[in-house]
Design a protein around this motif. Structure first.
Motif, PDB file in Angstrom:
ATOM      1  N   TRP A 127       0.851  -1.103  -0.364  1.00 33.11           N
ATOM      2  CA  TRP A 127      -0.268   0.172   0.040  1.00 33.11           C
ATOM      3  C   TRP A 127       1.048   1.402  -0.198  1.00 33.11           C
ATOM      4  O   TRP A 127       0.130   2.342  -0.631  1.00 33.11           O
ATOM      5  N   GLN A 128       1.942   1.169   0.445  1.00 35.67           N
ATOM      6  CA  GLN A 128       2.923   2.683   0.759  1.00 35.67           C
ATOM      7  C   GLN A 128       3.507   2.626  -0.737  1.00 35.67           C
ATOM      8  O   GLN A 128       4.697   3.097   0.298  1.00 35.67           O
ATOM      9  N   ASN A 129       4.062   1.262  -1.172  1.00 37.11           N
ATOM     10  CA  ASN A 129       5.122   1.424  -2.234  1.00 37.11           C
ATOM     11  C   ASN A 129       4.732   1.720  -3.720  1.00 37.11           C
ATOM     12  O   ASN A 129       5.337   1.365  -4.597  1.00 37.11           O
ATOM     13  N   ILE A 130       2.821   1.818  -3.578  1.00 35.98           N
ATOM     14  CA  ILE A 130       2.341   2.085  -4.660  1.00 35.98           C
ATOM     15  C   ILE A 130       3.027   2.594  -5.459  1.00 35.98           C
ATOM     16  O   ILE A 130       3.292   4.157  -5.474  1.00 35.98           O
ATOM     17  N   GLN A 131       3.749   2.595  -6.805  1.00 30.72           N
ATOM     18  CA  GLN A 131       4.018   3.683  -7.753  1.00 30.72           C
ATOM     19  C   GLN A 131       2.898   4.372  -8.912  1.00 30.72           C
ATOM     20  O   GLN A 131       2.532   4.063  -9.445  1.00 30.72           O
ATOM     21  N   PRO A 132       3.270   6.001  -8.309  1.00 29.17           N
ATOM     22  CA  PRO A 132       2.328   7.033  -9.295  1.00 29.17           C
ATOM     23  C   PRO A 132       2.583   6.873 -10.967  1.00 29.17           C
ATOM     24  O   PRO A 132       4.048   6.217 -11.752  1.00 29.17           O
ATOM     25  N   GLY A 133       1.413   6.443 -11.537  1.00 25.22           N
ATOM     26  CA  GLY A 133       1.730   6.505 -13.178  1.00 25.22           C
ATOM     27  C   GLY A 133       2.026   4.846 -13.440  1.00 25.22           C
ATOM     28  O   GLY A 133       3.022   5.725 -14.779  1.00 25.22           O
ATOM     29  N   ARG A 134       2.513   3.865 -13.033  1.00 29.02           N
ATOM     30  CA  ARG A 134       2.283   2.534 -13.312  1.00 29.02           C
ATOM     31  C   ARG A 134       1.257   2.297 -13.157  1.00 29.02           C
ATOM     32  O   ARG A 134       1.074   2.331 -11.621  1.00 29.02           O
ATOM     33  N   ILE A 135       1.876   0.470 -14.025  1.00 30.04           N
ATOM     34  CA  ILE A 135       0.549  -0.117 -13.723  1.00 30.04           C
ATOM     35  C   ILE A 135       1.793  -0.704 -12.265  1.00 30.04           C
ATOM     36  O   ILE A 135       2.305  -1.083 -12.752  1.00 30.04           O
ATOM     37  N   ASN A 136       0.828  -1.040 -10.656  1.00 25.00           N
ATOM     38  CA  ASN A 136       1.218  -1.881  -9.505  1.00 25.00           C
ATOM     39  C   ASN A 136       0.280  -2.938 -10.008  1.00 25.00           C
ATOM     40  O   ASN A 136      -0.471  -3.514 -10.069  1.00 25.00           O
ATOM     41  N   ILE A 137       1.982  -4.180  -9.802  1.00 28.81           N
ATOM     42  CA  ILE A 137       1.340  -5.948  -9.941  1.00 28.81           C
ATOM     43  C   ILE A 137       1.615  -6.023  -8.011  1.00 28.81           C
ATOM     44  O   ILE A 137       3.172  -5.792  -8.389  1.00 28.81           O
ATOM     45  N   CYS A 138       0.738  -7.431  -7.776  1.00 31.48           N
ATOM     46  CA  CYS A 138       1.304  -7.308  -6.191  1.00 31.48           C
ATOM     47  C   CYS A 138       1.025  -9.141  -6.508  1.00 31.48           C
ATOM     48  O   CYS A 138       0.342  -9.585  -6.378  1.00 31.48           O
ATOM     49  N   SER A 139       2.657  -8.721  -6.581  1.00 40.97           N
ATOM     50  CA  SER A 139       2.735 -10.939  -6.985  1.00 40.97           C
ATOM     51  C   SER A 139       3.284 -11.828  -5.895  1.00 40.97           C
ATOM     52  O   SER A 139       3.732 -11.717  -5.328  1.00 40.97           O
ATOM     53  N   PHE A 140       2.317 -11.722  -4.828  1.00 44.49           N
ATOM     54  CA  PHE A 140       1.931 -13.232  -3.197  1.00 44.49           C
ATOM     55  C   PHE A 140       1.478 -14.185  -4.209  1.00 44.49           C
ATOM     56  O   PHE A 140       2.573 -15.082  -3.142  1.00 44.49           O
ATOM     57  N   ASP A 141       0.831 -14.263  -4.220  1.00 37.35           N
ATOM     58  CA  ASP A 141       0.138 -15.918  -4.348  1.00 37.35           C
ATOM     59  C   ASP A 141       0.481 -16.605  -4.754  1.00 37.35           C
ATOM     60  O   ASP A 141       0.939 -18.096  -4.694  1.00 37.35           O
ATOM     61  N   PRO A 142       0.981 -16.733  -6.341  1.00 35.17           N
ATOM     62  CA  PRO A 142       1.631 -17.641  -7.109  1.00 35.17           C
ATOM     63  C   PRO A 142       3.138 -18.039  -6.086  1.00 35.17           C
ATOM     64  O   PRO A 142       3.551 -18.877  -6.367  1.00 35.17           O
ATOM     65  N   PHE A 143       4.148 -17.765  -5.049  1.00 39.92           N
ATOM     66  CA  PHE A 143       4.466 -18.397  -4.246  1.00 39.92           C
ATOM     67  C   PHE A 143       4.571 -18.820  -2.689  1.00 39.92           C
ATOM     68  O   PHE A 143       4.826 -18.843  -1.725  1.00 39.92           O
ATOM     69  N   ILE A 144       3.014 -18.931  -3.048  1.00 40.98           N
ATOM     70  CA  ILE A 144       2.342 -19.436  -1.275  1.00 40.98           C
ATOM     71  C   ILE A 144       1.605 -20.673  -1.752  1.00 40.98           C
ATOM     72  O   ILE A 144       0.905 -20.692  -2.859  1.00 40.98           O
ATOM     73  N   LEU A 145       1.739 -21.856  -0.785  1.00 40.23           N
ATOM     74  CA  LEU A 145       1.363 -23.047  -1.430  1.00 40.23           C
ATOM     75  C   LEU A 145       0.382 -23.381  -0.175  1.00 40.23           C
ATOM     76  O   LEU A 145      -0.763 -24.114  -0.419  1.00 40.23           O
ATOM     77  N   ASP A 146       0.850 -23.499   0.748  1.00 32.69           N
ATOM     78  CA  ASP A 146       0.481 -23.364   2.051  1.00 32.69           C
ATOM     79  C   ASP A 146      -1.726 -22.046   2.364  1.00 32.69           C
ATOM     80  O   ASP A 146      -1.024 -20.678   2.432  1.00 32.69           O
ATOM     81  N   ARG A 167      -6.287   7.250   7.726  1.00 33.30           N
ATOM     82  CA  ARG A 167      -5.348   8.607   8.085  1.00 33.30           C
ATOM     83  C   ARG A 167      -4.993   9.432   6.512  1.00 33.30           C
ATOM     84  O   ARG A 167      -4.217   9.788   6.850  1.00 33.30           O
ATOM     85  N   ARG A 168      -5.185   8.398   5.289  1.00 33.10           N
ATOM     86  CA  ARG A 168      -4.721   9.425   4.101  1.00 33.10           C
ATOM     87  C   ARG A 168      -3.261   8.903   3.103  1.00 33.10           C
ATOM     88  O   ARG A 168      -2.663   9.667   3.054  1.00 33.10           O
ATOM     89  N   GLN A 169      -3.257   8.045   3.834  1.00 28.78           N
ATOM     90  CA  GLN A 169      -1.671   7.051   3.603  1.00 28.78           C
ATOM     91  C   GLN A 169      -1.448   6.070   2.953  1.00 28.78           C
ATOM     92  O   GLN A 169      -0.546   5.806   2.881  1.00 28.78           O
ATOM     93  N   VAL A 170      -2.206   6.385   1.939  1.00 28.65           N
ATOM     94  CA  VAL A 170      -2.054   5.554   0.533  1.00 28.65           C
ATOM     95  C   VAL A 170      -2.980   6.574  -0.707  1.00 28.65           C
ATOM     96  O   VAL A 170      -3.952   6.819  -0.169  1.00 28.65           O
ATOM     97  N   ILE A 171      -1.695   6.617  -1.859  1.00 26.00           N
ATOM     98  CA  ILE A 171      -2.551   7.209  -2.662  1.00 26.00           C
ATOM     99  C   ILE A 171      -3.489   6.388  -3.086  1.00 26.00           C
ATOM    100  O   ILE A 171      -4.636   5.593  -2.864  1.00 26.00           O
ATOM    101  N   ARG A 172      -4.747   8.110  -3.364  1.00 27.53           N
ATOM    102  CA  ARG A 172      -5.710   8.007  -4.338  1.00 27.53           C
ATOM    103  C   ARG A 172      -5.836   8.823  -5.104  1.00 27.53           C
ATOM    104  O   ARG A 172      -5.547   9.791  -5.778  1.00 27.53           O
ATOM    105  N   PRO A 173      -7.177   8.439  -5.246  1.00 28.38           N
ATOM    106  CA  PRO A 173      -7.636   7.478  -5.758  1.00 28.38           C
ATOM    107  C   PRO A 173      -6.858   5.675  -6.143  1.00 28.38           C
ATOM    108  O   PRO A 173      -6.201   6.107  -7.291  1.00 28.38           O
ATOM    109  N   LEU A 174      -7.820   4.640  -6.022  1.00 32.74           N
ATOM    110  CA  LEU A 174      -6.828   4.479  -6.391  1.00 32.74           C
ATOM    111  C   LEU A 174      -8.323   3.092  -6.840  1.00 32.74           C
ATOM    112  O   LEU A 174      -8.832   2.324  -6.243  1.00 32.74           O
ATOM    113  N   ALA A 175      -7.540   1.747  -7.451  1.00 33.58           N
ATOM    114  CA  ALA A 175      -8.179   0.952  -8.316  1.00 33.58           C
ATOM    115  C   ALA A 175      -8.147  -0.396  -8.124  1.00 33.58           C
ATOM    116  O   ALA A 175      -6.492  -0.517  -8.397  1.00 33.58           O
TER     117      ALA A 175
END
Length: 309
Positions: A127-146, A167-175
């Motif tokens: 949430w606090q690492n989202i890069q403005p002006g870029r497509i942000n992809i969080c890839s965790f699921d593929p690395f978790i089996l449990d 607390r307005r600490q995440v960039i917005r608006p956000l999809a």
């Protein structure tokens, strides 16, 4: 005029003028209002990922919102995002890697791919690492089996979002784009928790999402998710989705009487078409969606490493 027809009502052609009317309403009343939530419903193989690309395209065109896409590791589908939508940042856990190989070094507009990789220690740190002006992809699921670790990560993810967003600490608006959300917020009998601890963790995540998803709307955080069936989503969560994109095989129950009466219509919806249900639960004429090249035709994604280890 298109010769594509509604499979349930033979001869019902897609009228470009009517289609444009509904697309304008979607752009004005949904895309143009950050914070509106949408759930796309359809059986596997009905083009739901194509529907997500279409919505990302519309949001990018409007130029107001940032995009955060949660990668669940379904083949090579994330390759389509940099190909059409430009600079991309991929977040992975420590010791894990997303290796991308494109067949062509240039994207859909003839530009070299701009893909950046970043490591974050837990999914909630995104949430606090989202890069403005870029497509942000969080890839965790593929690395978790449990499944237990998945539940812990997702519960932590949404709790952290709520704390930071208010607390307005995440960039917005956000999809926030999350495929197969029924795995995150399953209805009773659909969850995959196998122990009492996992069940408690899942209930905690469900309660966090249920209590706060509408509050996110006010803060201009929108959720766009998919599910195989409406009934697979936890009832307290599914009622928060004002908009519904309906694909072939969608089925609704008694809590959505306006949509339930048309279940036979949704059953025959061609793969390249969809219907849009508004917050009033009136629905559009069938819309023909554009085709975005499948990631498997663009190249290959390899996931290396495992978070469980």
């Amino acid at each position: 005029m298109s010769t594509q027809t509604d499979a349930y009502y033979p001869g019902y052609e897609i009228d470009p003028e009517i289609s444009s009317y509904w697309e304008r309403r979607l752009e004005t009343e949904f895309i143009g209002r950050p914070g509106q939530h949408l759930c796309e419903i359809g059986r596997p193989g009905t083009g739901k990922t194509q529907g997500l690309y279409y919505l990302v395209d519309k949001i990018m065109e409007a130029g107001r919102e940032q995009i955060l896409w949660f990668d669940i590791g379904k083949g090579d589908e994330i390759l389509t995002l940099p190909h059409y939508f430009g600079p991309t940042t991929i977040f992975t856990p420590p010791g894990c890697e997303v290796a991308i190989q494109y067949r062509d070094p240039l994207d859909a507009f003839g530009r070299p791919y701009d893909i950046e990789y970043r490591t974050i220690s837990r999914m909630a740190d995104v949430w606090q690492n989202i890069q403005p002006g870029r497509i942000n992809i969080c890839s965790f699921d593929p690395f978790i089996l449990d499944p237990g670790i998945v539940l812990e990560q997702v519960s932590d993810l949404f709790e952290r979002l709520i704390r930071l967003a208010f607390r307005r600490q995440v960039i917005r608006p956000l999809a926030i784009i999350y495929d197969e959300f029924h795995n995150v917020a399953p209805a009773h009998g659909y969850g995959f928790a196998s122990t009492a601890k996992e069940a408690a963790t899942q209930r905690r995540a469900l309660n966090i999402i249920k209590r706060n998803v509408q509050k996110l709307r006010v803060e201009e955080y929108r959720m766009i998710v998919t599910a195989h069936e409406w009934q697979q989503l936890y009832k307290g969560v599914r009622t928060a989705f004002e908009w519904v994109m309906i694909r072939r095989g969608a089925k609704f129950g008694g809590d959505e009487p306006k949509l339930k009466q048309y279940n036979p219509r949704w059953a025959g919806c061609p793969t390249e078409q969809c219907y849009i249900a508004l917050p009033t639960r009136d629905h559009s004429a069938p819309l023909a969606l554009p085709y975005y090249i499948d990631g498997a035709r663009l190249g290959r994604v390899t996931y290396r490493g495992m978070l469980d280890e």
